[in-house]
Scaffold this motif. Structure first.
Motif, short mmCIF file in Angstrom:
data_model
loop_
_atom_site.label_atom_id
_atom_site.label_comp_id
_atom_site.label_asym_id
_atom_site.label_seq_id
_atom_site.Cartn_x
_atom_site.Cartn_y
_atom_site.Cartn_z
N ARG A 101 2.97 -8.86 -2.91
CA ARG A 101 4.15 -8.03 -2.63
C ARG A 101 3.90 -7.04 -1.50
N GLY A 102 2.71 -7.11 -0.91
CA GLY A 102 2.44 -6.28 0.27
C GLY A 102 1.84 -4.92 -0.04
N PHE A 103 1.48 -4.67 -1.29
CA PHE A 103 0.85 -3.38 -1.61
C PHE A 103 -0.61 -3.39 -1.19
N THR A 104 -1.10 -2.21 -0.79
CA THR A 104 -2.51 -2.08 -0.43
C THR A 104 -3.27 -1.53 -1.63
N LEU A 105 -4.32 -2.22 -2.01
CA LEU A 105 -5.15 -1.79 -3.14
C LEU A 105 -6.55 -1.48 -2.65
N SER A 106 -7.19 -0.53 -3.31
CA SER A 106 -8.61 -0.32 -3.00
C SER A 106 -9.43 -1.15 -3.98
N GLY A 107 -10.69 -1.40 -3.62
CA GLY A 107 -11.57 -2.08 -4.58
C GLY A 107 -11.65 -1.23 -5.84
N PHE A 108 -11.97 -1.84 -6.98
CA PHE A 108 -11.97 -1.05 -8.22
C PHE A 108 -12.90 -1.61 -9.28
N ASN A 109 -13.29 -0.72 -10.19
CA ASN A 109 -14.00 -1.09 -11.42
C ASN A 109 -13.02 -0.98 -12.56
N ALA A 135 -2.17 0.44 -14.48
CA ALA A 135 -3.38 1.14 -14.02
C ALA A 135 -3.51 1.06 -12.50
N LEU A 136 -3.31 -0.13 -11.94
CA LEU A 136 -3.44 -0.27 -10.49
C LEU A 136 -2.35 0.51 -9.76
N SER A 137 -1.16 0.55 -10.33
CA SER A 137 -0.08 1.28 -9.66
C SER A 137 -0.37 2.78 -9.67
N GLN A 138 -0.96 3.27 -10.76
CA GLN A 138 -1.30 4.69 -10.84
C GLN A 138 -2.49 5.02 -9.94
N LEU A 139 -3.50 4.17 -9.99
CA LEU A 139 -4.72 4.41 -9.20
C LEU A 139 -4.42 4.46 -7.71
N ASN A 140 -3.51 3.58 -7.27
CA ASN A 140 -3.21 3.48 -5.84
C ASN A 140 -1.90 4.16 -5.46
N GLN A 141 -1.29 4.85 -6.44
CA GLN A 141 -0.01 5.55 -6.18
C GLN A 141 1.00 4.61 -5.54
N LEU A 142 1.18 3.44 -6.14
CA LEU A 142 2.08 2.45 -5.53
C LEU A 142 3.54 2.82 -5.78
N PRO A 143 4.38 2.66 -4.75
CA PRO A 143 5.82 2.90 -4.93
C PRO A 143 6.48 1.67 -5.57
N ILE A 144 6.23 1.47 -6.85
CA ILE A 144 6.76 0.28 -7.52
C ILE A 144 7.50 0.70 -8.79
N THR A 145 8.62 0.06 -9.08
CA THR A 145 9.39 0.42 -10.27
C THR A 145 8.76 -0.21 -11.51
N LYS A 146 9.15 0.30 -12.67
CA LYS A 146 8.62 -0.27 -13.91
C LYS A 146 9.09 -1.71 -14.10
N ILE A 147 10.30 -2.00 -13.68
CA ILE A 147 10.79 -3.38 -13.80
C ILE A 147 9.92 -4.31 -12.95
N ASP A 148 9.59 -3.88 -11.74
CA ASP A 148 8.75 -4.73 -10.89
C ASP A 148 7.35 -4.88 -11.46
N LEU A 149 6.84 -3.86 -12.13
CA LEU A 149 5.53 -4.01 -12.79
C LEU A 149 5.60 -5.12 -13.82
N ALA A 150 6.68 -5.12 -14.61
CA ALA A 150 6.83 -6.16 -15.63
C ALA A 150 6.95 -7.53 -14.98
N LEU A 151 7.66 -7.60 -13.85
CA LEU A 151 7.84 -8.89 -13.18
C LEU A 151 6.53 -9.41 -12.57
#
Ligand code: GLA
Length: 383
Positions: A101-109, A135-151
């Motif tokens: 979906r084009g989000f940028t993530l950092s490496g993670f444990n 967790a990934l949306s919070q860690l990376n402060q992603l601008p994503i809705t809860k519906i999109d997280l579920a999808l």
């Protein structure tokens, strides 16, 4: 596991301070195999959950550790692919979906732990996916809705676990609210919270502790049968998208002449969507007996028409039918094993559990597990 020991275990394994997230499993009061048909469902999140501890890394690596398997996985954000560890695939599927979906993530444990029983039809896999996505949306402060997280979580199940599931499980895991069931329209994704007022009764799950191997292939096969039915109706009614738009009359006219089995499967779904509407009205009015009756009808349909039950589930439902103190019972979830869900009078729970445990063991030589379910809130950060 409490948040403190979660944190400490994470620190021991990865040597850094984590962020903590949890996402619950779910029950479904009624509306089975309707979600992928654009229909209605009535799930609730429960107080059994998947916990994720997560921290950023300075490189592109993904390092995962699963408590339940005592296993580690190491990969890279540059090459996110299915692997041979099923538990890791749920996580990797979510990573893949977010990147796609084009989000940028950092490496993670990431450390994962859960107390949702596996293979019990309580959506442990959706809980893993949703906990990871959140967790990934919070860690990376992603601008994503809860519906999109579920999808994104649902897509992970499709592409990395190979099950063409509907949206119910992931939706419930993200959107659950304590003391409420939700009536979800799986076409529009509009949802309404309905207070789960069960005065004097509780929701009790009896876990068969079996999961027949058929379950995944049969699930995808049922879905294909429903789509076939829709395709035949669509020839005459191009406006029809899902079985939820189809009437019993249309099935008789356009599906029955083509294939009697597809007709029976589609008829179950159309009837079940109508049952959810009636069940929601009953629950709102406090007509618990009516709700229970509908649950028994659903079981009958799932077992005889949709054919996703099994002898263990049928046995458990048969045994409680007509018992004083049990208003309703049915198999829950995808089928071929897992739990039955029952509405049982408070005072009757202990006796019923003892009786059923013995009967079940005598008949199948298997242990029955019992969970008296409480509802819970959906995906959340832990302090
Ligand atoms: C599984 C799927 C859900 C739903 C149920 C059956 O739990 O993941 O999407 O289809 O089966 O209602």
């Amino acid at each position: 596991m409490n948040p403190l020991s979660l944190k400490n275990t994470f620190k021991e394994i990865f040597g850094s301070e984590p962020m903590l997230v949890k996402s619950p499993g779910r029950i479904n009061i009624i509306g089975e195999h309707t979600d992928y048909n654009g229909g209605l469902v009535m799930p609730a999140a429960i107080n059994k959950a998947v916990y994720v501890a997560i921290s950023k890394r300075d490189d592109e690596q993904i390092q995962l550790y699963a408590e339940s398997y005592q296993e580690k996985y190491i990969g890279s954000l540059n090459n996110v692919e299915k692997c041979e560890k099923p538990w890791a695939n749920y996580i990797l599927g979510v990573v893949h979906g977010l990147l796609q979906r084009g989000f940028t993530l950092s490496g993670f444990n990431l450390y994962i732990y859960g107390d949702v029983p596996l293979g019990a039809g309580l959506s442990s896999s959706a809980a893993i996916e949703c906990a990871t996505a959140y967790a990934l949306s919070q860690l990376n402060q992603l601008p994503i809705t809860k519906i999109d997280l579920a999808l994104v979580a649902q897509k992970a199940e499709h592409e990395f676990a190979g099950v063409k599931c509907g949206i119910m499980d992931q939706f419930a895991s993200v959107f659950g609210q304590k003391d409420y069931a939700m009536m979800l329209d799986c076409e529009s994704l509009e949802h309404e919270y309905i207070p789960l007022k069960l005065d004097g009764y509780k929701l009790v799950l009896f876990n068969t502790n079996v999961k027949h191997s058929l379950s995944e292939s049969a699930y995808n096969e049922r879905r294909a049968q429903c789509e076939q039915g829709v395709a035949w109706v669509k020839v005459q009614h191009p406006e029809v998208q899902y079985l939820r738009d189809v009437s019993p009359q249309m099935l008789l006219e356009y599906v029955m002449p083509k294939d009697a089995e597809v007709y029976t499967k589609c008829s179950y779904v159309v009837a079940e969507i109508d049952r959810v509407r009636r069940a929601a009205a009953a629950l709102k009015d406090g007509r618990l007996e009516a709700l229970g009756k509908l649950m028994f009808e659903t079981h009958q349909g799932l077992s005889k028409d949709y054919e996703v039950s099994c002898k263990e589930l049928d046995f458990l439902v048969e045994q409680v039918k007509g018992l004083n103190g049990v208003l309703g019972a049915r198999m829950m979830g995808g089928g071929f094993g897992g739990c039955t869900i029952n509405i049982v009078k408070d005072e009757a729970i202990a006796d019923l559990t003892n009786k059923l445990t013995k009967l079940y063991h005598d008949r199948f030589g298997l242990t029955l597990s019992t969970y008296v379910v409480e509802t819970a809130n959906g995906a959340q950060l832990l302090p």
